[in-house]
Design an enzyme around this catalytic site. Structure first.
Site, PDB file in Angstrom:
ATOM      1  N   CYS A 119       0.807  -1.228   0.000  1.00 15.72           N
ATOM      2  CA  CYS A 119       0.000   0.000   0.000  1.00 15.72           C
ATOM      3  C   CYS A 119       0.841   1.280   0.000  1.00 15.72           C
ATOM      4  O   CYS A 119       0.319   2.359  -0.243  1.00 15.72           O
ATOM      5  CB  CYS A 119      -0.970   0.014   1.170  1.00 15.72           C
ATOM      6  SG  CYS A 119      -2.052  -1.417   1.175  1.00 15.72           S
ATOM      7  N   HIS A 252      -3.168   7.188   2.265  1.00 19.84           N
ATOM      8  CA  HIS A 252      -3.620   5.886   1.782  1.00 19.84           C
ATOM      9  C   HIS A 252      -5.042   5.657   2.298  1.00 19.84           C
ATOM     10  O   HIS A 252      -5.347   5.909   3.462  1.00 19.84           O
ATOM     11  CB  HIS A 252      -2.678   4.791   2.287  1.00 19.84           C
ATOM     12  CG  HIS A 252      -3.195   3.413   2.042  1.00 19.84           C
ATOM     13  ND1 HIS A 252      -3.671   3.018   0.813  1.00 19.84           N
ATOM     14  CD2 HIS A 252      -3.302   2.346   2.867  1.00 19.84           C
ATOM     15  CE1 HIS A 252      -4.068   1.755   0.898  1.00 19.84           C
ATOM     16  NE2 HIS A 252      -3.855   1.321   2.129  1.00 19.84           N
ATOM     17  N   ASN A 282     -10.237  -0.079  -0.173  1.00 17.97           N
ATOM     18  CA  ASN A 282      -8.780   0.006  -0.124  1.00 17.97           C
ATOM     19  C   ASN A 282      -8.222  -0.598  -1.422  1.00 17.97           C
ATOM     20  O   ASN A 282      -8.308  -1.799  -1.640  1.00 17.97           O
ATOM     21  CB  ASN A 282      -8.291  -0.768   1.106  1.00 17.97           C
ATOM     22  CG  ASN A 282      -6.781  -0.759   1.256  1.00 17.97           C
ATOM     23  OD1 ASN A 282      -6.056  -0.383   0.338  1.00 17.97           O
ATOM     24  ND2 ASN A 282      -6.315  -1.194   2.416  1.00 17.97           N
TER      25      ASN A 282
HETATM   26  O1  UT7 Z   1      -3.885  -1.298   3.402  1.00 18.69           O
HETATM   27  C1  UT7 Z   1      -3.097  -1.677   4.502  1.00 18.69           C
HETATM   28  C2  UT7 Z   1      -3.586  -1.027   5.683  1.00 18.69           C
HETATM   29  N1  UT7 Z   1      -4.723  -1.743   6.225  1.00 18.69           N
HETATM   30  C3  UT7 Z   1      -5.387  -1.166   7.185  1.00 18.69           C
HETATM   31  O2  UT7 Z   1      -5.099  -0.044   7.492  1.00 18.69           O
HETATM   32  C4  UT7 Z   1      -6.452  -1.931   7.927  1.00 18.69           C
HETATM   33  C5  UT7 Z   1      -6.356  -1.572   9.381  1.00 18.69           C
HETATM   34  N2  UT7 Z   1      -7.374  -2.212  10.237  1.00 18.69           N
HETATM   35  C6  UT7 Z   1      -8.656  -1.879  10.167  1.00 18.69           C
HETATM   36  O3  UT7 Z   1      -9.042  -1.067   9.356  1.00 18.69           O
HETATM   37  C7  UT7 Z   1      -9.597  -2.484  11.179  1.00 18.69           C
HETATM   38  O4  UT7 Z   1      -8.837  -3.156  12.172  1.00 18.69           O
HETATM   39  C8  UT7 Z   1     -10.619  -3.466  10.546  1.00 18.69           C
HETATM   40  C9  UT7 Z   1     -11.611  -2.678   9.714  1.00 18.69           C
HETATM   41  C10 UT7 Z   1      -9.898  -4.484   9.700  1.00 18.69           C
HETATM   42  C11 UT7 Z   1     -11.403  -4.178  11.644  1.00 18.69           C
HETATM   43  O5  UT7 Z   1     -12.044  -3.223  12.488  1.00 18.69           O
HETATM   44  P1  UT7 Z   1     -11.999  -3.420  14.071  1.00 18.69           P
HETATM   45  O6  UT7 Z   1     -12.759  -2.303  14.645  1.00 18.69           O
HETATM   46  O7  UT7 Z   1     -10.542  -3.531  14.454  1.00 18.69           O
HETATM   47  O8  UT7 Z   1     -12.796  -4.757  14.279  1.00 18.69           O
HETATM   48  P2  UT7 Z   1     -12.326  -6.095  14.979  1.00 18.69           P
HETATM   49  O9  UT7 Z   1     -11.325  -6.792  14.155  1.00 18.69           O
HETATM   50  O10 UT7 Z   1     -11.993  -5.778  16.412  1.00 18.69           O
HETATM   51  O11 UT7 Z   1     -13.669  -6.942  14.956  1.00 18.69           O
HETATM   52  C12 UT7 Z   1     -14.799  -6.535  15.754  1.00 18.69           C
HETATM   53  C13 UT7 Z   1     -15.915  -7.524  15.552  1.00 18.69           C
HETATM   54  C14 UT7 Z   1     -15.491  -8.973  15.696  1.00 18.69           C
HETATM   55  O12 UT7 Z   1     -16.564  -9.671  16.350  1.00 18.69           O
HETATM   56  P3  UT7 Z   1     -16.493  -9.999  17.929  1.00 18.69           P
HETATM   57  O13 UT7 Z   1     -15.248 -10.834  18.090  1.00 18.69           O
HETATM   58  O14 UT7 Z   1     -16.403  -8.686  18.596  1.00 18.69           O
HETATM   59  O15 UT7 Z   1     -17.758 -10.739  18.166  1.00 18.69           O
HETATM   60  C15 UT7 Z   1     -15.391  -9.468  14.295  1.00 18.69           C
HETATM   61  O16 UT7 Z   1     -15.636 -10.843  14.172  1.00 18.69           O
HETATM   62  O17 UT7 Z   1     -16.432  -7.390  14.232  1.00 18.69           O
HETATM   63  C16 UT7 Z   1     -16.501  -8.697  13.624  1.00 18.69           C
HETATM   64  N3  UT7 Z   1     -16.298  -8.533  12.180  1.00 18.69           N
HETATM   65  C17 UT7 Z   1     -17.294  -8.358  11.302  1.00 18.69           C
HETATM   66  N4  UT7 Z   1     -18.625  -8.284  11.468  1.00 18.69           N
HETATM   67  C18 UT7 Z   1     -19.370  -8.065  10.350  1.00 18.69           C
HETATM   68  C19 UT7 Z   1     -15.123  -8.523  11.508  1.00 18.69           C
HETATM   69  N5  UT7 Z   1     -15.354  -8.326  10.193  1.00 18.69           N
HETATM   70  C20 UT7 Z   1     -16.683  -8.217  10.037  1.00 18.69           C
HETATM   71  C21 UT7 Z   1     -17.516  -7.999   8.939  1.00 18.69           C
HETATM   72  N6  UT7 Z   1     -18.852  -7.931   9.123  1.00 18.69           N
HETATM   73  N7  UT7 Z   1     -17.047  -7.845   7.672  1.00 18.69           N
END
Ligand code: UT7
Length: 325
Positions: A119, A252, A282
């Site tokens: 990225c 980005h 992204n």
């Molecule tokens: O390009 C390279 C750079 N990449 C990035 O910058 C990505 C950086 N990271 C992020 O943007 C975020 O960490 C994510 C968007 C990937 C995830 O967001 P988050 O707020 O960190 O969510 P999380 O991983 O803590 O997940 C929270 C909950 C989980 O459920 P429980 O364990 O709380 O029950 C996940 O299973 O959200 C759930 N979850 C979803 N639910 C519905 C994860 N993905 C999804 C989904 N739909 N697509």
């Protein structure tokens, strides 16, 4: 007299197929993967993304973006003396996407090569082109970010497959006595390779390992917000400027929350941040030039303004380019 690299023109291309969160959620649901428009918008700011057709490779998207940039710059492909493509999703293992783009543009002879910094790839590519222009080895460079991340997504993994899209963005740089790129700053730290990677690779006619994207989203998030502020400040310091001098922040486009947090740290109002993640998702190395071209074409970015471009991604790699447009 200092020689600068100045942006002569920009271009971009998005594949025809556009999926809203609702479209994607409906497709995923048929495979037993549950997600929702609300979750995706709330956690990422993404509302839609584009996916390339099976017949389109990164070189096709890149060539369309390049044609637009050439038209905007008012030059022909024969006038280019350098082509660099930033991509992690090349058409083939080799040759490079850049040589394919060169041929599709109907030209030959000038150096053409790819840069792989995920990225941060466009920031790396722009910095290399700037160095080559400053050293006198190039006068007119085509720099592209192009990706078909849809090819490396695991559509059974809802934590990653809703985040990415396909597209390409391009700029034409020209050697100039008028300010263009003012400062650049690049970094990498390979100890973070496992938090964002595609571990599978071609091996003896097959694939060894899993050829889909793996990401520890929270680890990436934490790293991203720290290094994006650091690299922006490093470029500003090199140019003897402060955050108050930036007219537009073009980060980005991965997650609106990361972008807002970076803007806060740089004491910039959110309306000075170019946001396209809502419409593109992204697109990795393509995200910054796509955002740049969008804001140039809708008239937000004006000649003479100061832009901070910055990226972070797999490797880990990160960096920034501060420029006068
Ligand atoms: O390009 C390279 C750079 N990449 C990035 O910058 C990505 C950086 N990271 C992020 O943007 C975020 O960490 C994510 C968007 C990937 C995830 O967001 P988050 O707020 O960190 O969510 P999380 O991983 O803590 O997940 C929270 C909950 C989980 O459920 P429980 O364990 O709380 O029950 C996940 O299973 O959200 C759930 N979850 C979803 N639910 C519905 C994860 N993905 C999804 C989904 N739909 N697509």
């Amino acid at each position: 007299m200092r020689i600068y690299s100045r942006i002569l023109g920009t271009g971009s291309y998005l594949p025809e197929k556009r999926l809203t969160n609702a479209d994607l959620a409906a497709e995923l649901s048929q495979q037993g993967v549950e997600t929702s428009d609300d979750w995706i918008i709330e956690r990422t700011g993404i509302r839609a993304r584009h996916f390339a057709a099976d017949t389109q490779g990164s070189s096709d998207l890149a060539t369309e973006a390049a044609r637009q940039a050439l038209t905007a710059a008012g030059i022909s492909a024969e006038e280019l003396d350098l082509i660099i493509v930033a991509t992690s999703t090349p058409d083939m293992v080799f040759p490079s996407v850049a040589t394919m783009v060169q041929h599709k543009l109907g030209t030959a002879g000038c150096p053409a090569f790819d840069v792989q910094a995920v990225c941060s790839g466009f920031i790396y590519a722009l910095t290399i082109a700037d160095s080559m222009i400053q050293s006198g080895s190039a006068k007119r460079a085509l720099v592209i970010g192009s990706e078909v991340f849809s090819r490396i997504l695991d559509f059974k993994d809802r934590t990653t497959c809703v985040l990415f899209g396909d597209g390409a963005g391009a700029v034409i740089l020209e050697a100039s006595e008028q300010p263009g790129i003012l400062a650049t700053d690049l970094h990498a730290d390979g100890k973070y390779k496992d938090i964002l990677c595609v571990p599978g690779h071609v091996n003896r006619g097959g694939i060894l390992g899993d050829p889909v994207l793996k990401m520890d989203g929270q680890a990436v998030f934490k790293l991203a917000v720290g290094v994006l502020e650091e690299t922006a400040r490093a470029s500003l310091a090199k140019a003897n400027m402060t955050d108050a001098d930036i007219d537009w922040l073009i980060p980005h486009q991965a997650n609106i929350r990361i972008m807002q947090s970076t803007a806060r740290k740089l004491r910039m109002s959110p309306d000075k941040v170019v946001v396209t993640v809502d419409q593109h998702g992204n697109t990795s190395a393509a995200s910054i030039p796509l955002a740049l071209d969008t804001a140039v074409r809708d008239g937000r970015i004006q000649r003479g303004q100061t832009l901070m471009l910055e990226g972070v991604g797999g490797g880990f790699t990160w960096g920034s380019v501060l420029l006068r447009y």
